[in-house]
Write a protein that holds these residues in place. Structure first.
Motif, PDB file in Angstrom:
ATOM      1  N   PHE A  65       0.834  -1.209   0.000  1.00 18.36           N
ATOM      2  CA  PHE A  65       0.000   0.000   0.000  1.00 18.36           C
ATOM      3  C   PHE A  65       0.865   1.255   0.000  1.00 18.36           C
ATOM      4  O   PHE A  65       0.619   2.191  -0.770  1.00 18.36           O
ATOM      5  N   PHE A  66       1.873   1.285   0.855  1.00 18.59           N
ATOM      6  CA  PHE A  66       2.735   2.465   0.889  1.00 18.59           C
ATOM      7  C   PHE A  66       3.483   2.628  -0.425  1.00 18.59           C
ATOM      8  O   PHE A  66       3.659   3.749  -0.913  1.00 18.59           O
ATOM      9  N   GLU A  67       3.913   1.523  -1.017  1.00 17.18           N
ATOM     10  CA  GLU A  67       4.637   1.587  -2.288  1.00 17.18           C
ATOM     11  C   GLU A  67       3.752   2.188  -3.383  1.00 17.18           C
ATOM     12  O   GLU A  67       4.198   3.008  -4.182  1.00 17.18           O
TER      13      GLU A  67
ATOM     14  N   ASN B 179      13.598  11.451   3.663  1.00 19.18           N
ATOM     15  CA  ASN B 179      14.113  10.538   2.652  1.00 19.18           C
ATOM     16  C   ASN B 179      14.387   9.145   3.214  1.00 19.18           C
ATOM     17  O   ASN B 179      14.078   8.136   2.567  1.00 19.18           O
ATOM     18  N   MET B 180      14.953   9.075   4.409  1.00 15.51           N
ATOM     19  CA  MET B 180      15.263   7.776   5.012  1.00 15.51           C
ATOM     20  C   MET B 180      13.991   6.957   5.257  1.00 15.51           C
ATOM     21  O   MET B 180      13.968   5.743   5.062  1.00 15.51           O
ATOM     22  N   VAL B 181      12.923   7.636   5.671  1.00 12.38           N
ATOM     23  CA  VAL B 181      11.646   6.955   5.912  1.00 12.38           C
ATOM     24  C   VAL B 181      11.079   6.436   4.592  1.00 12.38           C
ATOM     25  O   VAL B 181      10.577   5.298   4.525  1.00 12.38           O
ATOM     26  N   ARG B 182      11.165   7.256   3.535  1.00 13.93           N
ATOM     27  CA  ARG B 182      10.658   6.837   2.225  1.00 13.93           C
ATOM     28  C   ARG B 182      11.426   5.631   1.713  1.00 13.93           C
ATOM     29  O   ARG B 182      10.832   4.689   1.169  1.00 13.93           O
TER      30      ARG B 182
ATOM     31  N   LEU C  55      10.390   2.462   3.848  1.00 14.95           N
ATOM     32  CA  LEU C  55       9.056   1.961   3.560  1.00 14.95           C
ATOM     33  C   LEU C  55       8.928   1.431   2.133  1.00 14.95           C
ATOM     34  O   LEU C  55       8.148   0.505   1.878  1.00 14.95           O
ATOM     35  N   SER C  56       9.700   1.993   1.190  1.00 13.37           N
ATOM     36  CA  SER C  56       9.657   1.477  -0.181  1.00 13.37           C
ATOM     37  C   SER C  56      10.336   0.117  -0.284  1.00 13.37           C
ATOM     38  O   SER C  56      10.009  -0.695  -1.159  1.00 13.37           O
ATOM     39  N   LEU C  57      11.291  -0.146   0.629  1.00 15.40           N
ATOM     40  CA  LEU C  57      11.981  -1.436   0.640  1.00 15.40           C
ATOM     41  C   LEU C  57      11.270  -2.467   1.515  1.00 15.40           C
ATOM     42  O   LEU C  57      11.565  -3.660   1.435  1.00 15.40           O
ATOM     43  N   TYR C  58      10.324  -2.005   2.328  1.00 19.31           N
ATOM     44  CA  TYR C  58       9.722  -2.871   3.345  1.00 19.31           C
ATOM     45  C   TYR C  58       9.088  -4.125   2.749  1.00 19.31           C
ATOM     46  O   TYR C  58       9.343  -5.242   3.209  1.00 19.31           O
ATOM     47  N   TRP C  59       8.260  -3.954   1.714  1.00 17.05           N
ATOM     48  CA  TRP C  59       7.516  -5.106   1.179  1.00 17.05           C
ATOM     49  C   TRP C  59       8.424  -6.081   0.439  1.00 17.05           C
ATOM     50  O   TRP C  59       8.080  -7.251   0.293  1.00 17.05           O
TER      51      TRP C  59
END
Length: 307
Positions: A252-254, A267-270, A273-277
């Motif tokens: 969902f975040f992606e 930027n670090m949070v983005r 979260l983009s790498l999370y899934w």
């Protein structure tokens, strides 16, 4: 105007200078990748070797673990190279290969989670008819369908994206994805957008609705059934629900990040979260299923004692 065949590389501008800490990040990411590979391979071997685990639920799990290897391998080798590199660029063929691997992984993942929810629905709501409803041929057919359909859907997506005429080569992420390429296009992307919308509503939304319906029926049976039924439902559905929610959060975040302005988010949070899934799900699944599925846990403990 640049044609996609003339773009020899893409620049991944989400990376930033980490100085000497890049070696520390490299070791952390490498350790995570090795852990993902070892844990998923271990469970694949355990399921394949032990005939007592040759049941529909465990065979679908085996398919899920194979997919985790595909998804993580589509991300981590490139990520490791970029961490050590001073110039964060990726060749066009490698970029498109990564796009294929990542989107294929996402498609197989959601299909597998949906099929597993259907399997749990049959096992809990129709326990006496389960073996006749979920036969080995049906398991093989469902597994083949979700893998072959994902191959076809991803090939169609790539066939629409690769020929696009591009007006740039800058991707604001740490890896390549299809929507970033589409946003670089200066040619008409109507067909790409229509295909994305149709796939979203005819496949993804349909699978989500099917998953919700199966769990609503499972809950009805649990509330009206015995303690043994409730205990069985909790033991088998909890890891699946945890996996589904974990994957849904990351995906969902992606999707949101690709389609909305997220510049206000650090930027670090983005990046995280983009790498999370892609990074957490492949490790999350073997840990959750390995610890919660009794048969797998017992066999792994036995292997640990013999070793």
């Amino acid at each position: 105007m640049l044609n996609s065949t003339q773009v020899s590389y893409f620049a991944l501008v989400a990376y930033f200078d980490t100085g000497v800490f890049k070696y520390l990040y490299f070791m952390i990411v490498m350790a995570l990748y090795v852990l993902i590979v070892c844990s998923n391979v271990l469970l694949i071997v355990v399921i394949c070797v032990n005939r007592s685990l040759h049941e529909p639920m465990y065979l679908f799990l085996c398919s899920l673990f194979v997919n985790e290897l595909c998804g993580s391998t589509g991300l981590f080798p490139s990520l490791l190279v970029q961490i050590l590199s001073d110039i964060h660029t990726v060749s066009a063929p490698i970029c498109f290969l990564q796009i294929y691997c990542i989107h294929f992984y996402g498609s197989v993942e959601i299909f597998t989670l949906c099929v597993m929810s259907y399997d749990r629905y049959l096992a809990i709501c129709y326990p006496l008819q389960y073996n006749t409803l979920m036969t080995p041929s049906k398991v093989a057919g469902l597994t083949a369908f979700m893998w072959l359909y994902s191959v076809l859907a991803t090939v169609v997506m790539m066939s629409l994206s690769v020929p696009l005429q591009l007006c740039g080569n800058t991707i604001h992420k740490v890896y390549c994805d299809n929507y970033s390429i589409v946003k670089l296009a200066c040619s008409d992307t109507t067909v790409n957008n229509i295909y994305g919308i149709v796939y979203m509503f005819t496949v993804i939304v349909s699978l989500i609705i099917l998953i919700l319906c199966t769990y609503i029926k499972i809950l009805k049976v649990c509330f009206s059934g015995s303690k043994q039924t409730r205990r069985k439902a909790v033991s088998t559905c909890t890891p699946h629900l945890a996996s589904l929610l974990n994957f849904s959060f990351g995906a969902f975040f992606e999707i949101v990040q690709g389609r909305f302005n997220m510049t206000r988010v650090p930027n670090m949070v983005r990046i995280f979260l983009s790498l999370y899934w892609l990074a957490c799900q492949p490790l999350f699944n073997p840990v959750v299923y390995g610890l919660n599925m009794t048969k797998i846990r017992i066999i792994c403990k036995t292997l640990g004692k013999t070793v």
